[in-house]
Write a protein that holds these residues in place. Structure first.
Motif, PDB file in Angstrom:
ATOM      1  N   ARG A   1      40.207  -4.832  43.209  1.00  0.00           N
ATOM      2  CA  ARG A   1      41.160  -4.496  43.689  1.00  0.00           C
ATOM      3  C   ARG A   1      40.873  -3.267  45.237  1.00  0.00           C
ATOM      4  NH1 ARG A   1      46.003  -3.872  41.578  1.00  0.00           N
ATOM      5  NH2 ARG A   1      45.116  -3.544  40.145  1.00  0.00           N
ATOM      6  N   GLU A   2      40.668  -2.376  44.813  1.00  0.00           N
ATOM      7  CA  GLU A   2      40.263  -0.714  45.394  1.00  0.00           C
ATOM      8  C   GLU A   2      39.125  -0.764  46.883  1.00  0.00           C
ATOM      9  OE1 GLU A   2      41.885   1.945  45.391  1.00  0.00           O
ATOM     10  OE2 GLU A   2      42.944   2.479  43.559  1.00  0.00           O
ATOM     11  N   VAL A   3      37.892  -1.676  45.971  1.00  0.00           N
ATOM     12  CA  VAL A   3      37.152  -1.499  47.047  1.00  0.00           C
ATOM     13  C   VAL A   3      37.601  -2.375  48.694  1.00  0.00           C
ATOM     14  CG1 VAL A   3      34.889  -0.755  45.897  1.00  0.00           C
ATOM     15  CG2 VAL A   3      35.790  -3.288  46.017  1.00  0.00           C
TER      16      VAL A   3
ATOM     17  N   PRO B   1      27.254   7.773  27.291  1.00  0.00           N
ATOM     18  CA  PRO B   1      27.628   8.965  28.585  1.00  0.00           C
ATOM     19  C   PRO B   1      29.235   9.443  28.621  1.00  0.00           C
ATOM     20  CG  PRO B   1      26.610   6.659  28.666  1.00  0.00           C
ATOM     21  CD  PRO B   1      26.955   6.265  28.368  1.00  0.00           C
ATOM     22  N   ARG B   2      28.614  10.709  29.253  1.00  0.00           N
ATOM     23  CA  ARG B   2      30.144  12.057  29.597  1.00  0.00           C
ATOM     24  C   ARG B   2      30.650  10.892  31.154  1.00  0.00           C
ATOM     25  NH1 ARG B   2      28.923  17.729  28.754  1.00  0.00           N
ATOM     26  NH2 ARG B   2      31.687  17.751  29.825  1.00  0.00           N
ATOM     27  N   SER B   3      29.722  10.392  31.670  1.00  0.00           N
ATOM     28  CA  SER B   3      29.399   9.472  32.967  1.00  0.00           C
ATOM     29  C   SER B   3      30.555   8.657  32.703  1.00  0.00           C
ATOM     30  CB  SER B   3      28.744   9.746  33.909  1.00  0.00           C
ATOM     31  OG  SER B   3      28.854   8.551  34.746  1.00  0.00           O
ATOM     32  N   THR B   4      32.022   8.365  33.879  1.00  0.00           N
ATOM     33  CA  THR B   4      32.532   7.209  33.656  1.00  0.00           C
ATOM     34  C   THR B   4      32.001   5.700  34.059  1.00  0.00           C
ATOM     35  OG1 THR B   4      34.351   8.233  33.988  1.00  0.00           O
ATOM     36  CG2 THR B   4      34.673   6.486  34.156  1.00  0.00           C
ATOM     37  N   ALA B   5      31.035   6.585  35.261  1.00  0.00           N
ATOM     38  CA  ALA B   5      30.704   5.667  35.583  1.00  0.00           C
ATOM     39  C   ALA B   5      29.294   4.633  34.688  1.00  0.00           C
ATOM     40  CB  ALA B   5      29.430   5.518  37.025  1.00  0.00           C
ATOM     41  N   ALA B   6      28.882   5.697  33.811  1.00  0.00           N
ATOM     42  CA  ALA B   6      27.432   4.902  33.105  1.00  0.00           C
ATOM     43  C   ALA B   6      27.887   4.987  31.834  1.00  0.00           C
ATOM     44  CB  ALA B   6      27.064   6.642  32.809  1.00  0.00           C
TER      45      ALA B   6
ATOM     46  N   ARG C   1      31.435  10.776  44.015  1.00  0.00           N
ATOM     47  CA  ARG C   1      31.010   9.664  45.191  1.00  0.00           C
ATOM     48  C   ARG C   1      29.394   9.009  44.432  1.00  0.00           C
ATOM     49  NH1 ARG C   1      30.662  12.618  49.015  1.00  0.00           N
ATOM     50  NH2 ARG C   1      28.186  13.712  49.358  1.00  0.00           N
ATOM     51  N   GLU C   2      29.122   9.571  43.426  1.00  0.00           N
ATOM     52  CA  GLU C   2      28.224   8.939  43.027  1.00  0.00           C
ATOM     53  C   GLU C   2      28.406   8.683  42.069  1.00  0.00           C
ATOM     54  OE1 GLU C   2      23.933   9.297  39.909  1.00  0.00           O
ATOM     55  OE2 GLU C   2      25.111  11.770  40.962  1.00  0.00           O
ATOM     56  N   GLU C   3      30.123   8.660  41.386  1.00  0.00           N
ATOM     57  CA  GLU C   3      29.879   8.236  40.171  1.00  0.00           C
ATOM     58  C   GLU C   3      30.565   6.332  40.615  1.00  0.00           C
ATOM     59  OE1 GLU C   3      32.356   9.203  36.785  1.00  0.00           O
ATOM     60  OE2 GLU C   3      29.661   9.332  36.860  1.00  0.00           O
ATOM     61  N   LEU C   4      31.776   6.841  41.799  1.00  0.00           N
ATOM     62  CA  LEU C   4      32.154   5.507  42.655  1.00  0.00           C
ATOM     63  C   LEU C   4      31.522   4.548  43.725  1.00  0.00           C
ATOM     64  CD1 LEU C   4      35.356   6.985  44.662  1.00  0.00           C
ATOM     65  CD2 LEU C   4      35.225   5.957  42.875  1.00  0.00           C
ATOM     66  N   MET C   5      29.770   5.090  43.449  1.00  0.00           N
ATOM     67  CA  MET C   5      29.653   4.310  44.406  1.00  0.00           C
ATOM     68  C   MET C   5      29.050   3.232  43.263  1.00  0.00           C
ATOM     69  SD  MET C   5      28.809   4.264  47.287  1.00  0.00           S
ATOM     70  CE  MET C   5      27.916   3.568  47.423  1.00  0.00           C
ATOM     71  N   SER C   6      28.186   4.092  42.063  1.00  0.00           N
ATOM     72  CA  SER C   6      27.688   3.049  40.240  1.00  0.00           C
ATOM     73  C   SER C   6      29.121   1.936  39.715  1.00  0.00           C
ATOM     74  CB  SER C   6      27.512   4.170  39.639  1.00  0.00           C
ATOM     75  OG  SER C   6      26.740   3.349  38.029  1.00  0.00           O
ATOM     76  N   LEU C   7      30.459   2.609  39.673  1.00  0.00           N
ATOM     77  CA  LEU C   7      31.205   2.005  39.584  1.00  0.00           C
ATOM     78  C   LEU C   7      31.038   0.897  40.501  1.00  0.00           C
ATOM     79  CD1 LEU C   7      33.970   4.275  38.589  1.00  0.00           C
ATOM     80  CD2 LEU C   7      32.742   3.352  36.879  1.00  0.00           C
ATOM     81  N   SER C   8      31.360   0.108  41.639  1.00  0.00           N
ATOM     82  CA  SER C   8      31.263  -0.392  42.584  1.00  0.00           C
ATOM     83  C   SER C   8      30.734  -1.392  42.059  1.00  0.00           C
ATOM     84  CB  SER C   8      30.798  -0.107  44.135  1.00  0.00           C
ATOM     85  OG  SER C   8      31.787   1.482  44.276  1.00  0.00           O
ATOM     86  N   ALA C   9      29.722  -1.557  41.638  1.00  0.00           N
ATOM     87  CA  ALA C   9      28.720  -2.533  41.359  1.00  0.00           C
ATOM     88  C   ALA C   9      29.518  -3.577  40.226  1.00  0.00           C
ATOM     89  CB  ALA C   9      27.225  -1.765  40.760  1.00  0.00           C
ATOM     90  N   GLN C  10      30.693  -2.577  39.803  1.00  0.00           N
ATOM     91  CA  GLN C  10      31.631  -3.709  38.354  1.00  0.00           C
ATOM     92  C   GLN C  10      32.212  -4.189  38.939  1.00  0.00           C
ATOM     93  OE1 GLN C  10      30.634  -4.479  35.859  1.00  0.00           O
ATOM     94  NE2 GLN C  10      28.399  -2.229  35.378  1.00  0.00           N
ATOM     95  N   ALA C  11      32.820  -3.860  40.180  1.00  0.00           N
ATOM     96  CA  ALA C  11      33.908  -4.298  41.153  1.00  0.00           C
ATOM     97  C   ALA C  11      33.992  -6.104  40.725  1.00  0.00           C
ATOM     98  CB  ALA C  11      34.027  -3.990  42.778  1.00  0.00           C
TER      99      ALA C  11
END
Length: 667
Positions: free
Chosen positions: A157-159, A124-129, A250-260
């Protein structure tokens, strides 16, 4: 037994510099006094000085301007896509390295290779996806796998850095044990906050928590309340950062946070922490946002830090405005000011606060019976002394001669002396007295070097000429034209200079200040100095002369001296019932009553001088005629020379045309 004094030394830890010289209040006093004479209240005048600053010192407005500029710089320099860009770069690296590995692995099954290449090609083009889709991908390249794992590590580390400043750096290359310690700290922290919210915690609970996890809190809080304050401010800034992003970011980051850290439990703990902090500190700004317009990307932790800086700058701006009830420069957070603007700004603010405190505590301002701040007698004396020195310089330059001495006491010294007689109050002539004692001692066969004993016959006193004591009335026009034409402050400066001269150098004289506008009234120097400009019409010289006559009659043995400062013809007079009559142009009855009262003063031997301000022909004719009726004088000074003119006329009345100089009486 000997006792040794011991001195204990330690590092200087801030606050007022104990070696700094006392704060110089001269400039502040001058500025405040000048504004008070212009009509400001002392409180307002002091606030204005603190806002403007001095000749070589910034004021509150300058500091506030620097605060706003720093805020603008932060928003104009940064943008909030730093973490997304870092994740995108790591993802691109992982995909590229994986494709290289697929291309050079000759032993791989072609079907498997084609499937993997297609999977990478259709991300997907979305980084988070894309990151989420590759969560279960079986990486063939160790370099690609390492890059992908770094994404999880970076996000973790970021979150954490969003909630705990410095975590991003502290947990770089963290081990599983380090991450386990973080999880344990979060569990214990939420447990402590839950307990505190229910009111069941003790200080021992906080101490135990800090003893176990203190390395995560460099702020070194001393209580659970301080701990909550620090955490809530950071968490609220993190929320404002998210609100400042575009919806897509915001949507990208919220989705990425699951991978923290690949740990959903971490996000659960952080979510619980945010809920606890919101409940404990609802007054924090949890919903605000800012508009970032720069090019320098910020990660989650750094962005949160910038939002904290902006919140701190906003708080400093409020403190510097001093616009809230009960505001004081003691409210300024000097540590925050030093962090945001540098130590020089903190030093400036501390100096301004010391000036404010010294003006109140040093007796320069005091509360009157009405509760309002006023210039204290100490301030009035200092201001009068300065104004008198200015007047002396003007007189000296106008007369064109060097200073001469003036006794300013019982009389003027003639240069001669005479033997002392019982009851003499004149000053001793010390030189002639000592000479007489030496001569007498030698004549009696004694040695003066062995000591002198004064006899009554040795004493000589300085001869002085008798000087008549004066009852002086300064009549000052306070009609609206005085303020409108820029004559208000010079009038007050003149009154203060004359008051200081008489009260310090000619104490035998008596001075009465009388203001006249629609009505006339006696006033003291403090009231006159603080008098605001009037907007009522009327120049009631008649009433002023009545009050002057009353004052002269109270001092029948003194020479009456009347000094009238005005910029307009009489337009009002007092009626028998105490009301005032106003008419313009001047009514004949007003002129008649004014002239009659002046004639009465003239017959009593009053020395009269009119000080005409402005070029009004009607006023010029009026005062010339009035002066001729009583053998008085008319002086038409420039407004800047008014003080020298009035003081000069007062001295002339004393010394009857003899040179009076301007050195000693101006000290």
């Amino acid at each position: 037994m000997s006792v040794h004094n011991r001195s204990r030394y330690s590092r200087y830890r801030g606050g007022p510099d104990p070696l700094a010289p006392p704060v110089d209040l001269a400039e502040a006093l001058d500025a405040v006094a000048e504004d008070v004479m212009a009509g400001y209240s002392p409180r307002h005048a002091l606030q204005e000085f603190l806002r403007r600053g001095g000749r070589s010192r910034e004021g509150l407005d300058d500091l506030a301007g620097r605060v706003q500029q720093r805020r603008k710089d932060l928003l104009g320099r940064h943008k909030l896509d730093g973490t997304l860009n870092e994740v995108r770069k790591l993802l691109d690296t992982a995909v590229l390295e994986e494709r290289k590995q697929l291309a050079r692995d000759a032993m791989m099954d072609n079907t498997d290779r084609s499937f993997r290449e297609m999977q990478l090609q259709n991300l997907p083009r979305s980084t988070a996806a894309a990151v989420n889709e590759l969560a279960s991908y079986d990486w063939q390249s160790s370099t690609a796998r390492e890059a992908y794992e770094r994404i999880k590590d970076l996000l973790g580390r970021e979150v954490l850095d969003q909630r705990f400043a410095g975590m991003k750096q502290a947990l770089e290359n963290a081990t599983d044990e380090d991450r386990a310690a973080v999880n344990e700290m979060l569990q214990d922290l939420n447990g402590l906050l839950d307990k505190h919210r229910r009111g069941e915690d003790t200080h021992a609970d906080f101490q135990n928590f800090m003893a176990k996890h203190g390395q995560f809190f460099p702020e070194n809080p001393q209580s659970v309340e301080e701990l909550i304050d620090a955490l809530a401010q950071r968490a609220a800034a993190a929320q404002r950062m998210l609100q400042s992003m575009s919806p897509e970011q915001r949507e990208e980051l919220m989705s990425l946070s699951a991978q923290a850290y690949g740990s959903p439990q971490l996000m659960d703990q952080l979510g619980q922490l945010d809920d606890n902090l919101r409940s404990l500190r609802p007054g924090e700004d949890w919903t605000g946002s800012e508009r970032f317009e720069g090019e320098e990307g910020l990660g989650l932790g750094d962005g949160t830090g910038v939002l904290q800086d902006i919140a701190e700058l906003d708080e400093l701006s409020e403190q510097l405005s001093q616009s809230y009830n009960g505001s004081s420069l003691d409210d300024l957070d000097l540590d925050a000011l030093a962090r945001q603007l540098g130590q020089d700004a903190a030093v400036t603010a501390r100096t301004l606060a010391e000036i404010e405190k010294a003006m109140h505590d040093g007796g320069y301002l005091q509360r009157g019976a009405d509760g309002d701040l006023r210039l204290s007698p100490q301030s009035m004396r200092r201001l009068g002394r300065a104004l008198l020195r200015d007047t002396a310089r003007q007189l000296s330059s106008r007369q064109g001669r060097r200073d001469t001495r003036v006794a300013g006491a019982a009389g003027e010294q003639t240069g001669s002396s005479r033997p002392w007689e019982f009851g003499d109050a004149e000053p001793w002539d010390v030189t002639r007295t000592i000479t007489n004692a030496i001569r007498r001692t030698i004549a009696d066969g004694g040695d003066p070097r062995s000591g002198l004993r004064l006899a009554a016959d040795d004493i000589e006193v300085a001869e002085t000429e008798a000087r008549t004591q004066a009852a002086v009335v300064l009549l000052v026009d306070v009609s609206f034209s005085m303020a409108a034409q820029g004559r208000w402050v010079p009038m007050k400066r003149t009154a203060l200079a004359l008051h200081h001269l008489i009260s310090t150098r000619f104490r035998g004289d008596r001075l009465q200040l009388i203001t006249f506008g629609r009505y006339a009234q006696t006033t003291d120097i403090g009231e006159l100095t603080a008098l605001p400009p009037f907007q009522t019409k009327g120049t009631n010289l008649h009433h002023g002369l009545l009050l002057a006559g009353r004052f002269f009659r109270k001092h029948p043995s003194m020479q009456p001296v009347l000094l009238v400062v005005t910029d307009g013809e009489p337009t009002a007079h007092l009626l028998a019932d105490g009301e005032t009559w106003f008419d313009y142009p001047p009514h004949p009855e007003t002129i008649r009553l004014t002239v009659a009262e002046l004639d009465r003063l003239g017959r009593a031997g009053t020395q009269v001088t009119f000080f005409r301000l402005g070029d009004d022909p009607g006023l010029e004719r009026f005062v010339q005629r009035m002066a001729r009726r009583v053998g008085g004088r008319v002086v038409a000074p420039d407004v800047g020379d008014l003080g020298a003119a009035v003081v000069g006329e007062y001295l002339r009345a004393h010394f009857r045309g003899r040179p009076y100089g301007d050195a000693d009486w101006a000290k």
